[in-house]
Design a protein around this motif. Structure first.
Motif, PDB file in Angstrom:
ATOM      1  N   MET A 119       4.546 -16.284  23.107  1.00  0.00           N
ATOM      2  CA  MET A 119       4.585 -17.039  21.863  1.00  0.00           C
ATOM      3  C   MET A 119       5.561 -16.340  20.905  1.00  0.00           C
ATOM      4  N   SER A 120       6.408 -17.122  20.267  1.00  0.00           N
ATOM      5  CA  SER A 120       7.386 -16.543  19.345  1.00  0.00           C
ATOM      6  C   SER A 120       6.698 -16.058  18.069  1.00  0.00           C
ATOM      7  N   GLN A 121       7.378 -15.167  17.354  1.00  0.00           N
ATOM      8  CA  GLN A 121       6.819 -14.637  16.112  1.00  0.00           C
ATOM      9  C   GLN A 121       6.629 -15.740  15.083  1.00  0.00           C
ATOM     10  N   ILE A 122       7.576 -16.677  15.008  1.00  0.00           N
ATOM     11  CA  ILE A 122       7.452 -17.750  14.012  1.00  0.00           C
ATOM     12  C   ILE A 122       6.286 -18.674  14.346  1.00  0.00           C
ATOM     13  N   THR A 123       6.068 -18.947  15.632  1.00  0.00           N
ATOM     14  CA  THR A 123       4.938 -19.789  16.032  1.00  0.00           C
ATOM     15  C   THR A 123       3.627 -19.092  15.696  1.00  0.00           C
ATOM     16  N   SER A 124       3.554 -17.803  15.965  1.00  0.00           N
ATOM     17  CA  SER A 124       2.368 -17.024  15.647  1.00  0.00           C
ATOM     18  C   SER A 124       2.120 -17.016  14.137  1.00  0.00           C
ATOM     19  N   PHE A 125       3.192 -16.865  13.356  1.00  0.00           N
ATOM     20  CA  PHE A 125       3.075 -16.865  11.897  1.00  0.00           C
ATOM     21  C   PHE A 125       2.563 -18.217  11.397  1.00  0.00           C
ATOM     22  N   ARG A 126       3.142 -19.299  11.911  1.00  0.00           N
ATOM     23  CA  ARG A 126       2.696 -20.638  11.495  1.00  0.00           C
ATOM     24  C   ARG A 126       1.242 -20.874  11.854  1.00  0.00           C
ATOM     25  N   ASP A 127       0.850 -20.483  13.067  1.00  0.00           N
ATOM     26  CA  ASP A 127      -0.542 -20.652  13.487  1.00  0.00           C
ATOM     27  C   ASP A 127      -1.488 -19.870  12.580  1.00  0.00           C
ATOM     28  N   THR A 128      -1.096 -18.672  12.225  1.00  0.00           N
ATOM     29  CA  THR A 128      -1.925 -17.826  11.368  1.00  0.00           C
ATOM     30  C   THR A 128      -2.081 -18.437   9.977  1.00  0.00           C
ATOM     31  N   THR A 129      -0.984 -18.925   9.411  1.00  0.00           N
ATOM     32  CA  THR A 129      -1.086 -19.525   8.072  1.00  0.00           C
ATOM     33  C   THR A 129      -1.923 -20.797   8.103  1.00  0.00           C
ATOM     34  N   LEU A 130      -1.805 -21.584   9.167  1.00  0.00           N
ATOM     35  CA  LEU A 130      -2.624 -22.788   9.286  1.00  0.00           C
ATOM     36  C   LEU A 130      -4.101 -22.437   9.420  1.00  0.00           C
ATOM     37  N   GLU A 131      -4.409 -21.451  10.250  1.00  0.00           N
ATOM     38  CA  GLU A 131      -5.803 -21.023  10.423  1.00  0.00           C
ATOM     39  C   GLU A 131      -6.391 -20.514   9.116  1.00  0.00           C
ATOM     40  N   ALA A 132      -5.585 -19.837   8.329  1.00  0.00           N
ATOM     41  CA  ALA A 132      -6.050 -19.295   7.049  1.00  0.00           C
ATOM     42  C   ALA A 132      -6.076 -20.351   5.947  1.00  0.00           C
ATOM     43  N   GLY A 133      -5.564 -21.546   6.226  1.00  0.00           N
ATOM     44  CA  GLY A 133      -5.537 -22.605   5.222  1.00  0.00           C
ATOM     45  C   GLY A 133      -4.499 -22.388   4.146  1.00  0.00           C
ATOM     46  N   LEU A 134      -3.415 -21.694   4.492  1.00  0.00           N
ATOM     47  CA  LEU A 134      -2.370 -21.387   3.519  1.00  0.00           C
ATOM     48  C   LEU A 134      -1.229 -22.384   3.592  1.00  0.00           C
ATOM     49  N   THR A 135      -0.661 -22.663   2.426  1.00  0.00           N
ATOM     50  CA  THR A 135       0.461 -23.584   2.304  1.00  0.00           C
ATOM     51  C   THR A 135       1.559 -22.918   1.486  1.00  0.00           C
ATOM     52  N   ASP A 136       2.780 -23.128   1.888  1.00  0.00           N
ATOM     53  CA  ASP A 136       3.935 -22.607   1.165  1.00  0.00           C
ATOM     54  C   ASP A 136       3.945 -23.198  -0.240  1.00  0.00           C
TER      55      ASP A 136
END
Length: 132
Positions: free
Chosen positions: A1-18
């Motif tokens: 899994m790429s770093q960006i995919t991992s980052f996006r998954d983590t922010t989604l799991e945490a309920g974070l939005t840019d």
């Protein structure tokens, strides 16, 4: 899994939005001259639903690059009351609008809207754009 995919998954799991931004498009540069310049928006501000509810007027500003490869970002949290004071204008009703058949429906819908849905829609839009 790429770093960006991992980052996006983590922010989604945490309920974070840019939080979005204003100012310069990029926050990082390799500081090379053209055609070797690389720029990206690496630095961001994030918030969750509670953040958007409590601080809806948050603004992220990308400031000018200094001597560093990262541009500073400034997160301003503006109080709702301060904004209302600045925006206070005299109300003027344009009577000609009532000649439009949809005018009353539009006014009624806006009047009854609690305004809470806008943040949920904003967050869902951001989530869909990240997962697309």
């Amino acid at each position: 899994m790429s770093q960006i995919t991992s980052f996006r998954d983590t922010t989604l799991e945490a309920g974070l939005t840019d939080l979005g931004y204003s100012g310069y498009k990029h926050t990082w540069s390799n500081k090379q001259v053209e055609p070797y310049t690389t720029k990206a928006r690496l630095d961001r501000g994030f918030g969750n639903l509670e953040w958007f509810e409590k601080m809806p007027n948050t603004v992220v500003e990308h400031l000018p690059f200094g001597a560093w490869d990262h541009a500073p970002i400034l997160i301003r949290v503006r109080a709702e009351l301060d904004l209302q004071k600045k925006r206070r204008r005299r109300f003027q009703f344009e009577h000609m609008l009532t000649s439009n058949l949809k005018c009353e429906q539009t006014i009624q819908r806006a009047w009854n809207d609690t305004g809470n849905d806008q943040y949920e829609i904003h967050i869902l839009t951001k989530i869909h754009s990240v997962t697309a």
